[in-house]
Design a protein around this motif. Structure first.
Motif: not given
Length: 444
Positions: A99, A102-103, A105-107, A109-110, A364
């Protein structure tokens, strides 16, 4: 020169594959130095500390780590060492996961995504270190390029270079079309993102090298010993048709080949067929004219092409993924057309090998690693990026068994949903979804 070889896997062949055969025909199987066959399990073993299902990269890596730490380890393999994706994949070892960052990060966090990316870099370092330490002759070559076909892909890749440098301190190089042509004899691509830290290798020889190192460390490996049942409890047991192993810990590293052992895991990955063609030998000069720096290359279409050179100067060209249980019709013709799209100058060059295999993808595309119980661990969902990350998975599972689980626990926090549609409908739904993405590749 080897004779043309029929493909036999996932329905690619003109004849069904014999389950008792040694390895499906491929250039990898024909070119790898043979590994002595290990015995099948007969009877019961109850003195193991850890029993591992699967003698691919993940299982062998975990076994090696644990044996070197003094654990008594047994590995059960349904077919032969490296028989599945570990011995048939495209050989491209790439930093990162299946993945996008960014995936993650969305799941999560950074900060967690940054830690996970750092671990993927560790996985690449670990791959190189194991090759060097155990003197694994697997044709390692430095360098990998992701190449755009469409302007929107070029824009995304160039933005990604900036993001990886700013957020993850990871340097990548942009090559414009002219710079790429210095290395790649193709007019198809608009440029390249070049990563000198990634690379490529001979997949089956790497699996054999891990197995030799594990055997030398005292690991007991049993081939042709399919696990038919996992019995959970204080000392989990893995049963085969002619025996069983009881251990303090069990590790499930079957990926796309669990075959009913853990339904809750199988619902969260989908086996996807992928196919590779090997041309006849091109000769040194002609091969080097195609890819002058001997890097691996992959485009960024959803149904991607990927390719590299072999040590005997063939073009190894992969792609044409199948999201159903059937291979594409006229696969040889399809692969010839795809090669022509990249290298029309090879129209006179026959395909001598054509083979396929399954990789496992998660919904994902993020890695799915963790535990089913306090003493049952698993890793799956490598989503086409397993050459380096499988070794990391093996190390983190070994750490957790030894009592240090923080790093594996971070992966376990990644949420994973089952594929929609259940067993009956999930494949047709995925086929429809992939048809849309392929249409998008063609039109935009």
């Amino acid at each position: 020169m080897p004779a043309p070889t029929k493909s036999r896997h996932a329905g690619v062949s003109d004849e069904p594959m014999n389950a008792a055969s040694t390895y499906p025909p491929s250039w990898y199987a024909d070119s790898a130095a043979p590994l002595q066959e290990q015995p099948a399990l007969r009877g019961s073993i109850d003195d193991a500390d850890v029993c591992i299902l699967g003698a691919g990269y993940t299982g062998l890596s975990a076994a090696l780590e644990l044996a070197e730490a003094g654990y008594r380890v047994v590995v059960l393999e349904a077919e032969r060492i490296g028989w599945g994706a570990s011995g048939r994949n495209g050989g491209q070892a790439i930093v990162g996961y299946g993945c996008e960052q960014s995936t993650l990060e969305d799941l999560l966090g950074h900060d967690a995504a940054r830690t996970l990316f750092g671990l993927s870099r560790e996985g690449m370092d670990l791959l190189r270190a194991r090759i060097a330490r155990h003197r694994i002759e697997c044709d390692w070559r430095d360098g990998h390029a992701h190449v755009p076909v469409k302007p929107r892909q070029e824009r995304a890749l160039r933005a990604g270079i900036v993001e990886m440098a700013q957020k993850y301190d990871y340097p990548l190089r942009w090559w414009d079309r002219r710079r790429l042509r210095d290395e790649l004899e193709s007019d198809r691509y608009l440029g390249a993102v070049y990563d000198p830290a990634s690379g490529h290798l001979h997949p089956l020889e790497y699996a054999f090298g891990l197995a030799r190192a594990a055997l030398a460390a005292g690991v007991r490996i049993f081939e042709r010993s399919p696990v038919v049942e996992l019995v959970r409890g204080a000392r989990p047991r893995l049963r085969t048709p002619q025996g069983e192993v009881a251990a303090d810990f069990a590790v499930l590293a079957g990926n796309a080949w669990l075959r009913g052992v853990a339904p809750e895991l199988e619902s969260r990955v989908m086996p996807v067929g992928t196919y590779i063609a090997a041309t006849a030998p091109l000769g040194v000069e002609r091969a080097r004219a195609l890819i002058r720096n001997d890097m691996a290359v992959a485009d960024v279409n959803w149904a991607l092409d990927y390719f590299r050179l072999s040590r005997d100067h063939r073009l190894l060209f992969g792609g044409r993924a199948s999201y159903s249980s059937w291979p594409p019709p006229n696969l040889r013709g399809v692969m010839r057309r795809r090669i022509h799209n990249v290298f029309p100058q090879l129209d006179d060059m026959p395909i001598e090998y054509l083979w396929g295999g399954y990789v496992d993808i998660s919904l994902n595309r993020a890695p799915h690693w963790g535990r089913l119980a306090p003493n049952v661990y698993f890793a799956q969902g490598f989503s086409g990026h397993g050459v380096a990350s499988t070794g990391l998975a093996g190390r983190l599972i070994a750490e957790a068994i030894r009592g240090q689980s923080e790093r594996l626990d971070l992966f376990a926090k990644i949420p994973h949903a089952p594929f929609p549609g259940g067993r009956a409908l999930r494949t047709p739904l995925l086929v429809l979804a992939m048809a849309w993405y392929k249409l998008r590749d063609a039109l935009w």
